[in-house]
Every structure is written in C-alpha cells, then in structure tokens.
Scaffold this motif. Structure first.
Motif, PDB file in Angstrom:
ATOM      1  N   GLU A 131      -8.029  -1.174   5.836  1.00 28.58           N
ATOM      2  CA  GLU A 131      -9.069  -0.913   6.828  1.00 28.58           C
ATOM      3  C   GLU A 131     -10.459  -0.938   6.148  1.00 28.58           C
ATOM      4  N   GLU A 157      -8.549   2.197  -4.224  1.00 26.88           N
ATOM      5  CA  GLU A 157      -9.272   2.710  -3.065  1.00 26.88           C
ATOM      6  C   GLU A 157      -8.289   3.510  -2.231  1.00 26.88           C
ATOM      7  N   TYR A 183      -4.078   6.253   3.441  1.00 26.82           N
ATOM      8  CA  TYR A 183      -3.627   4.919   3.017  1.00 26.82           C
ATOM      9  C   TYR A 183      -4.350   4.588   1.728  1.00 26.82           C
ATOM     10  N   SER A 243       0.822  -1.209   0.000  1.00 29.76           N
ATOM     11  CA  SER A 243       0.000   0.000   0.000  1.00 29.76           C
ATOM     12  C   SER A 243       0.855   1.258   0.000  1.00 29.76           C
ATOM     13  N   TYR A 270       5.497  -0.451   2.910  1.00 32.75           N
ATOM     14  CA  TYR A 270       4.586   0.525   2.297  1.00 32.75           C
ATOM     15  C   TYR A 270       5.376   1.293   1.247  1.00 32.75           C
ATOM     16  N   ARG A 293       1.740   8.012   6.411  1.00 27.55           N
ATOM     17  CA  ARG A 293       2.236   7.968   7.790  1.00 27.55           C
ATOM     18  C   ARG A 293       3.746   7.743   7.784  1.00 27.55           C
TER      19      ARG A 293
HETATM   20  P1  5GP Z   1      -0.800   0.788  10.117  1.00 30.44           P
HETATM   21  O1  5GP Z   1      -0.564   2.264  10.352  1.00 30.44           O
HETATM   22  O2  5GP Z   1      -1.000   0.060  11.431  1.00 30.44           O
HETATM   23  O3  5GP Z   1       0.243   0.162   9.247  1.00 30.44           O
HETATM   24  O4  5GP Z   1      -2.190   0.662   9.323  1.00 30.44           O
HETATM   25  C1  5GP Z   1      -3.347   1.295   9.819  1.00 30.44           C
HETATM   26  C2  5GP Z   1      -4.560   0.721   9.126  1.00 30.44           C
HETATM   27  O5  5GP Z   1      -4.519   1.040   7.741  1.00 30.44           O
HETATM   28  C3  5GP Z   1      -4.638  -0.809   9.211  1.00 30.44           C
HETATM   29  O6  5GP Z   1      -5.978  -1.167   9.522  1.00 30.44           O
HETATM   30  C4  5GP Z   1      -4.249  -1.251   7.830  1.00 30.44           C
HETATM   31  O7  5GP Z   1      -4.858  -2.473   7.480  1.00 30.44           O
HETATM   32  C5  5GP Z   1      -4.809  -0.121   6.998  1.00 30.44           C
HETATM   33  N1  5GP Z   1      -4.227  -0.033   5.656  1.00 30.44           N
HETATM   34  C6  5GP Z   1      -2.999  -0.398   5.237  1.00 30.44           C
HETATM   35  N2  5GP Z   1      -2.864  -0.199   3.922  1.00 30.44           N
HETATM   36  C7  5GP Z   1      -4.050   0.282   3.484  1.00 30.44           C
HETATM   37  C8  5GP Z   1      -4.561   0.653   2.185  1.00 30.44           C
HETATM   38  O8  5GP Z   1      -3.895   0.568   1.156  1.00 30.44           O
HETATM   39  N3  5GP Z   1      -5.829   1.096   2.139  1.00 30.44           N
HETATM   40  C9  5GP Z   1      -6.620   1.205   3.240  1.00 30.44           C
HETATM   41  N4  5GP Z   1      -7.860   1.643   3.075  1.00 30.44           N
HETATM   42  N5  5GP Z   1      -6.191   0.848   4.463  1.00 30.44           N
HETATM   43  C10 5GP Z   1      -4.923   0.389   4.573  1.00 30.44           C
END
Ligand code: 5GP
Length: 190
Positions: free
Chosen positions: A105, A74, A83, A39, A55, A43
């Motif tokens: 998410e 998305e 994200y 993704s 990421y 952050r």
């Molecule tokens: P973290 O900061 O803990 O890596 O991720 C925070 C949230 O963002 C997690 O619920 C994760 O699954 C979600 N997330 C990670 N990549 C993506 C993305 O590409 N799209 C969306 N919508 N959520 C994501």
C-alpha cells in the motif's frame, strides 16, 4: 537472465480492489526472472491463503519483534492490521540477480522510495472510484464494514498518486498489463 547489475526493486501500489494482484500475476507470466516478495502481515489468512506463499502470517507479538529487530524494509498499518516487507525477502532475490516486485500500500511505497531511491515506483489507479467498490464486493473476501474502511483509505491513497514516477489506469486489463510490462522491461533493459 538478468545480472545483478540490472536487478531492480519494483514497487507496485494503489488502492485495494484496483487489480494490483491480477496485473502482477500477468507481469510475472510475461517477464521472466522476476520474483514476488512475500510480505508479512498480522491479518487473518483468507480462505485458501497459505503461510509463506501468500503472506508470512505473524501474530502481533511476532510482528513487533521483527520491527524491534529492524527486519523490515518498510511496514504500515492498514485497515487495523500490520503489513511489512522483510529485508530478507529482498536480499534473497537480489543476491541471485533477480528483480523483485513488491505489492504494497501507499505508506509503505513512500518508505521504500526514501530507503531505496533507485526503486521503480508504479501507482495503479482505477478509472473511477465506483469501480473499487464493485471489485471489493465482487471479490467477496471482505465484510461490508471492511469494504467501507478500504474505500476510505483508497481516497487518501488516490490523493497521493502524483508522487509516483509511473501511473497506470487499470481500465482495460490487457492494456494496463502491457503498460506495466513495458515499464519493467525498460527499467531492466530486457
Ligand atoms: P490485503 O489484506 O488485501 O491482502 O492487503 C491490504 C493492503 O496491504 C493491499 O493494498 C496490499 O497491497 C498491502 N500490502 C500487502 N503487503 C504489504 C507490505 O508488505 N507492506 C505494505 N506497506 N503493504 C502491503
């Protein structure tokens, strides 16, 4: 190896701290030829995270440019950061006939459901909400304020779990991993 006809998009969602990452790691070890989509996010990288591996770390400006260019399948704002899943990530895998796993998410998962109704949507739920706080604390990657924000979001995410075709309660890790494997194998016919 699966062929292009059986390549699927798997969306694995659920609140932060529920164990999505651990379950997906197990899934990739159990089922061959699955690719994990990397993704994009605004952050900051956590200690040990690598750009392009964990990421694609983008600035706010870069992220907005990618939105304007319609590069995202998305995207969502979560805990103050953006994200998103790049279409190019999906295409790269699907063109090779490999199924793709998205770890995202709930808002993003809902967008993917609309854009790709053929995607397989799996919600990972905690046995109870107190487990999330313990896991987020134990992980040690988020400040107390960030943990509180994630728990507040988790409540909203849990309220939407019935919208998902599949739901797995991550109480016992081995059992949850076996359930996930079974859903994926059934969908890909492997
Ligand atoms: P973290 O900061 O803990 O890596 O991720 C925070 C949230 O963002 C997690 O619920 C994760 O699954 C979600 N997330 C990670 N990549 C993506 C993305 O590409 N799209 C969306 N919508 N959520 C994501």
């Amino acid at each position: 190896m699966s062929d292009a006809g059986t390549a699927k998009v798997f969306v694995i969602t659920g609140p932060s701290g529920v164990g999505k990452g651990t379950l997906i790691k197990q899934l990739l070890e159990r089922v061959p030829n699955l690719a994990l989509s990397v993704s994009a996010t605004t952050r900051d990288p956590r200690e040990g995270e690598k750009d392009g591996v964990d990421y694609h770390f983008l600035t706010e400006e870069q992220f907005q440019e990618r939105i304007a260019a319609k590069d995202f399948l998305e995207f969502a704002t979560y805990s103050g950061n953006h994200y998103g899943t790049l279409n190019s990530e999906l295409d790269r895998c699907l063109e090779k006939g490999r199924s793709v796993v998205l770890e995202i998410e709930v808002q993003g998962a809902t967008q993917v459901r609309a854009a790709r109704p053929d995607s397989v949507q799996i919600f990972i739920a905690p046995p109870d909400e107190s487990v999330l706080r313990e896991r987020l604390r134990g992980r040690g990657t988020d400040s107390p304020a960030a943990i509180d924000r994630r728990l507040k979001t988790a409540e909203q995410e849990l309220a939407q779990q019935d919208d998902f075709a599949h739901r797995i309660v991550n109480d016992d890790l081995d059992q949850a991993a076996a359930e996930l494997e079974s859903i994926v194998r059934t969908a890909t016919g492997s």
